[in-house]
Design a protein around this motif. Structure first.
Motif, mmCIF file in Angstrom:
data_model
loop_
_atom_site.group_PDB
_atom_site.id
_atom_site.type_symbol
_atom_site.label_atom_id
_atom_site.label_comp_id
_atom_site.label_asym_id
_atom_site.label_seq_id
_atom_site.Cartn_x
_atom_site.Cartn_y
_atom_site.Cartn_z
ATOM 1 N N PHE B 81 0.832 -1.198 0.000
ATOM 2 C CA PHE B 81 0.000 0.000 0.000
ATOM 3 C C PHE B 81 0.876 1.262 0.000
ATOM 4 C CE2 PHE B 81 -2.169 3.418 2.327
ATOM 5 C CZ PHE B 81 -3.301 3.557 1.535
ATOM 6 N N VAL B 82 1.917 1.246 0.840
ATOM 7 C CA VAL B 82 2.814 2.413 0.917
ATOM 8 C C VAL B 82 3.536 2.616 -0.411
ATOM 9 C CG1 VAL B 82 4.915 3.309 2.005
ATOM 10 C CG2 VAL B 82 3.084 2.356 3.411
ATOM 11 N N ILE B 83 3.984 1.502 -1.020
ATOM 12 C CA ILE B 83 4.658 1.604 -2.325
ATOM 13 C C ILE B 83 3.711 2.207 -3.365
ATOM 14 C CG2 ILE B 83 5.515 0.220 -4.273
ATOM 15 C CD1 ILE B 83 6.704 -1.622 -2.082
ATOM 16 N N TRP B 84 2.464 1.733 -3.334
ATOM 17 C CA TRP B 84 1.486 2.273 -4.271
ATOM 18 C C TRP B 84 1.266 3.773 -4.025
ATOM 19 C CZ3 TRP B 84 -3.574 4.047 -2.965
ATOM 20 C CH2 TRP B 84 -4.300 4.485 -4.074
ATOM 21 N N GLN B 85 1.210 4.153 -2.759
ATOM 22 C CA GLN B 85 1.029 5.565 -2.422
ATOM 23 C C GLN B 85 2.193 6.413 -2.937
ATOM 24 O OE1 GLN B 85 -1.093 7.752 -0.464
ATOM 25 N NE2 GLN B 85 -2.560 6.235 -1.164
ATOM 26 N N LEU B 86 3.417 5.891 -2.740
ATOM 27 C CA LEU B 86 4.608 6.620 -3.207
ATOM 28 C C LEU B 86 4.568 6.771 -4.725
ATOM 29 C CD1 LEU B 86 7.397 5.015 -0.994
ATOM 30 C CD2 LEU B 86 6.571 7.359 -0.862
ATOM 31 N N TRP B 87 4.226 5.677 -5.380
ATOM 32 C CA TRP B 87 4.168 5.694 -6.837
ATOM 33 C C TRP B 87 3.088 6.675 -7.306
ATOM 34 C CZ3 TRP B 87 0.050 4.350 -10.026
ATOM 35 C CH2 TRP B 87 0.347 4.310 -11.392
ATOM 36 N N TRP B 88 1.933 6.620 -6.638
ATOM 37 C CA TRP B 88 0.809 7.484 -7.013
ATOM 38 C C TRP B 88 1.153 8.957 -6.807
ATOM 39 C CZ3 TRP B 88 -2.820 10.220 -3.678
ATOM 40 C CH2 TRP B 88 -3.902 10.740 -4.373
ATOM 41 N N ARG B 89 1.787 9.230 -5.649
ATOM 42 C CA ARG B 89 2.133 10.613 -5.356
ATOM 43 C C ARG B 89 3.230 11.130 -6.298
ATOM 44 N NH1 ARG B 89 0.046 12.322 -0.372
ATOM 45 N NH2 ARG B 89 -1.230 10.645 0.450
ATOM 46 N N ALA B 90 4.161 10.250 -6.672
ATOM 47 C CA ALA B 90 5.276 10.680 -7.523
ATOM 48 C C ALA B 90 4.910 10.677 -9.000
ATOM 49 C CB ALA B 90 6.481 9.789 -7.288
ATOM 50 N N SER B 91 4.055 9.733 -9.416
ATOM 51 C CA SER B 91 3.787 9.592 -10.847
ATOM 52 C C SER B 91 2.455 10.181 -11.271
ATOM 53 C CB SER B 91 3.790 8.113 -11.241
ATOM 54 O OG SER B 91 4.956 7.515 -10.790
ATOM 55 N N VAL B 92 1.389 9.631 -10.698
ATOM 56 C CA VAL B 92 0.066 10.037 -11.153
ATOM 57 C C VAL B 92 -0.170 11.518 -10.879
ATOM 58 C CG1 VAL B 92 -2.412 9.609 -10.916
ATOM 59 C CG2 VAL B 92 -0.796 7.724 -10.780
ATOM 60 N N ARG B 93 0.310 11.958 -9.696
ATOM 61 C CA ARG B 93 0.112 13.365 -9.372
ATOM 62 C C ARG B 93 1.345 14.188 -9.740
ATOM 63 N NH1 ARG B 93 -1.366 13.944 -3.422
ATOM 64 N NH2 ARG B 93 -2.180 15.938 -4.082
ATOM 65 N N ALA B 94 2.138 13.638 -10.662
ATOM 66 C CA ALA B 94 3.357 14.360 -11.065
ATOM 67 C C ALA B 94 2.980 15.731 -11.618
ATOM 68 C CB ALA B 94 4.104 13.573 -12.121
ATOM 69 N N MET B 95 3.965 16.602 -11.563
ATOM 70 C CA MET B 95 3.719 17.987 -11.942
ATOM 71 C C MET B 95 3.186 18.112 -13.373
ATOM 72 S SD MET B 95 6.550 20.882 -12.080
ATOM 73 C CE MET B 95 7.392 20.087 -10.745
ATOM 74 N N PRO B 96 1.995 18.645 -13.548
ATOM 75 C CA PRO B 96 1.520 18.851 -14.917
ATOM 76 C C PRO B 96 2.370 19.901 -15.617
ATOM 77 C CG PRO B 96 -0.035 19.765 -13.310
ATOM 78 C CD PRO B 96 1.049 19.095 -12.537
ATOM 79 N N ALA B 97 2.486 19.743 -16.946
ATOM 80 C CA ALA B 97 3.384 20.632 -17.689
ATOM 81 C C ALA B 97 2.991 22.100 -17.536
ATOM 82 C CB ALA B 97 3.385 20.232 -19.159
ATOM 83 N N ASP B 98 1.677 22.380 -17.435
ATOM 84 C CA ASP B 98 1.251 23.778 -17.382
ATOM 85 C C ASP B 98 1.558 24.450 -16.050
ATOM 86 O OD1 ASP B 98 -0.681 22.282 -16.033
ATOM 87 O OD2 ASP B 98 -2.170 23.878 -16.309
#
Lengths: 170, 196
Positions: B81-98
Motif C-alpha cells: 500500500f505504501v509503495i502504491w502511495q509513493l508511486w501514485w504521489r510521484a507519478s500520477v500526481r506528477a507535476m503537470p506541464a502547465d
C-alpha cells in the motif's frame, strides 16, 4: 497542441530568449557544470511546458515563468541556507575597491554574487530588473503585487548604488 | 543603472549555452528512463517482499510461531500500500506541464502545499497501514510462549520489540509532523509576500 507546434514554439522561444535563459542560469549557478545542467533543465521544462501553452499569457511571460520556476526549484533543493533578503544584504559592506566594480567583468561578478545571495523572490525581481522589464511584467512573472515589485526595485537600485560607484556605473 | 543593465544583457555567451532540440529530446528520453528505473525498483521491492513472506510461510520458518504468518501478510499488504502511495504521489500526481507556466509565487505555493499535505497526512498513508499487522503480531507474541524459551526471556523480548516499535514509529511520526510544520511556516511567509 501537437508535437510540431510544441517544437516550433520551443524553437521560437529559444531563438528569442535563449541568451536571457543562459544569463539566468549563470546568475543562479557559479559552477560551470551545474550551470549547464540547470540550463538544460530549464530548456527541457520549457519544451515540456509548451505542450500545454495555449496563449494564457504572452510568450515572454511564459518563458520567464518556467525558467524562474525551474531555477528556484533547483535552488531550493541545493541550498536552503545562506540566503539573505534585500534588507539584510543592504547591511553588508560594499566591495573594498569600488573603482574596480566599473570594470565589466568585475561588475558582472558582483551582480552574480548579489543575486546568488538573495532570497526568492528578491533574486527574481533583481534578475528581471536587469533584463530591463517593467514592474508590471515582473509582477506577472513573479506573482508579486505591483506595489511589492516597486518597493523591491527601489531597494535594488539602492543596493546597486552602494555596490557600484554612483557616478560611474549608473 | 542603465549601464549595469547593458553590461548584464551583453554578457558573452558560451557555445555550450545554446541548446538544440536533439539535446532536449535526449533529455526527455533520459527523464523517461529514470522514471522507468524508479518504478522498476519499487516493483522489485514489492516482489522481494512477497517472495520472502511466501517462502517463510511455505517452509514453516515461522515455527514455533506459525500463526505469525497472518500478521506478516498484513505487513506485506501495508508495504504494498505504501509503495502504491509513493508511486501514485510521484507519478500520477506528477507535476503537470502547465504548472511550470504559473507565476513564481503560485508555483512555489503549489509545491509547498503538495509537500505539506503529503507530510501532514503521512500518519494515514505511511504509519497507519503497518499498525494492524504489527499490533496483531505483538499480541500473538505476548500470548504465545514457546516451550523452548524461558517465560521471563520471552516477556523481555516482547517488551523490547514493543518499545523499539514505539520509538521507531513515534520518531517517524514526529519527523513528518515537524516537516509539515516547517512547510506551514514557509507557506505563511509566502502568503505575507502575496498580500504585500
Amino acid at each position: 497542441m501537437g508535437t510540431v507546434s510544441q517544437d516550433e514554439l520551443y524553437m521560437h522561444a529559444t531563438a528569442e530568449f535563449g541568451p536571457a535563459l543562459a544569463r539566468l542560469a549563470r546568475a543562479y549557478e557559479a559552477d560551470p557544470h551545474s550551470r549547464l545542467d540547470l540550463l538544460q533543465d530549464i530548456h527541457f521544462a520549457l519544451w515540456r511546458s509548451f505542450s500545454s501553452y495555449a496563449g494564457q499569457c504572452s510568450l515572454r511571460t511564459w518563458v520567464y515563468r518556467v525558467a524562474h520556476n525551474v531555477g528556484i526549484s533547483g535552488r531550493v533543493r541545493r541550498r536552503r541556507r545562506g540566503l539573505t533578503s534585500l534588507e539584510e544584504l543592504a547591511e553588508i559592506p560594499a566591495s573594498d575597491s569600488p573603482e574596480d566594480a566599473v570594470h565589466t567583468a568585475h561588475a558582472l561578478a558582483t551582480l552574480h554574487g548579489l543575486i546568488r545571495r538573495l532570497k526568492s523572490p528578491d533574486d527574481q525581481v533583481m534578475l528581471l530588473y536587469l533584463e530591463d522589464m517593467d514592474a508590471a511584467a515582473i509582477g506577472e512573472i513573479t506573482g508579486l503585487s505591483a506595489r511589492a515589485v516597486a518597493t523591491r526595485i527601489h531597494r535594488i537600485k539602492q543596493l546597486l548604488s552602494r555596490h557600484f560607484r554612483q557616478g560611474e556605473a549608473s | 543603472m542603465t549601464d549595469l543593465k547593458t553590461i548584464w544583457q551583453n554578457q558573452p555567451m558560451e557555445d555550450n549555452e545554446m541548446i538544440n532540440l536533439s539535446e532536449i529530446r535526449a533529455r526527455a528520453e533520459s527523464f523517461k528512463t529514470r522514471v522507468r528505473w524508479r518504478n522498476l525498483a519499487l516493483y522489485a521491492y514489492s516482489i522481494a517482499n512477497i517472495a520472502i513472506t511466501a517462502w517463510l510461510i511455505s517452509t514453516g520458518q515461522h515455527k514455533p510461531y506459525m500463526r505469525y504468518a497472518a500478521p506478516g501478510l498484513l505487513i506485506v499488504v501495508a508495504h504494498l500500500f505504501v509503495i502504491w502511495q509513493l508511486w501514485w504521489r510521484a507519478s500520477v500526481r506528477a507535476m503537470p506541464a502547465d504548472l511550470m507556466g504559473r507565476a513564481a509565487l503560485d508555483y512555489l505555493r503549489h509545491q509547498l502545499e503538495r509537500q505539506r499535505d503529503a507530510l501532514s497526512s503521512a500518519w494515514l498513508w505511511y504509519i497507519a497501514p503497518f499498525m494492524p499487522g504489527l499490533i496483531w503480531e505483538f499480541w500473538l507474541r505476548a500470548n504465545l510462549h514457546p516451550a523452548s524459551v524461558p517465560t521471563w526471556a520471552d516477556h523481555a523480548l516482547v517488551l523490547y520489540l514493543v518499545m523499539s516499535a514505539l520509538f521507531f514509529w513515534t520518531t517517524v511520526g514526529f519527523a513528518f509532523f515537524w516537516g509539515a510544520a516547517r512547510l506551514d511556516v514557509r507557506l505563511e511567509r509566502l502568503n505575507t509576500l502575496k498580500v504585500e
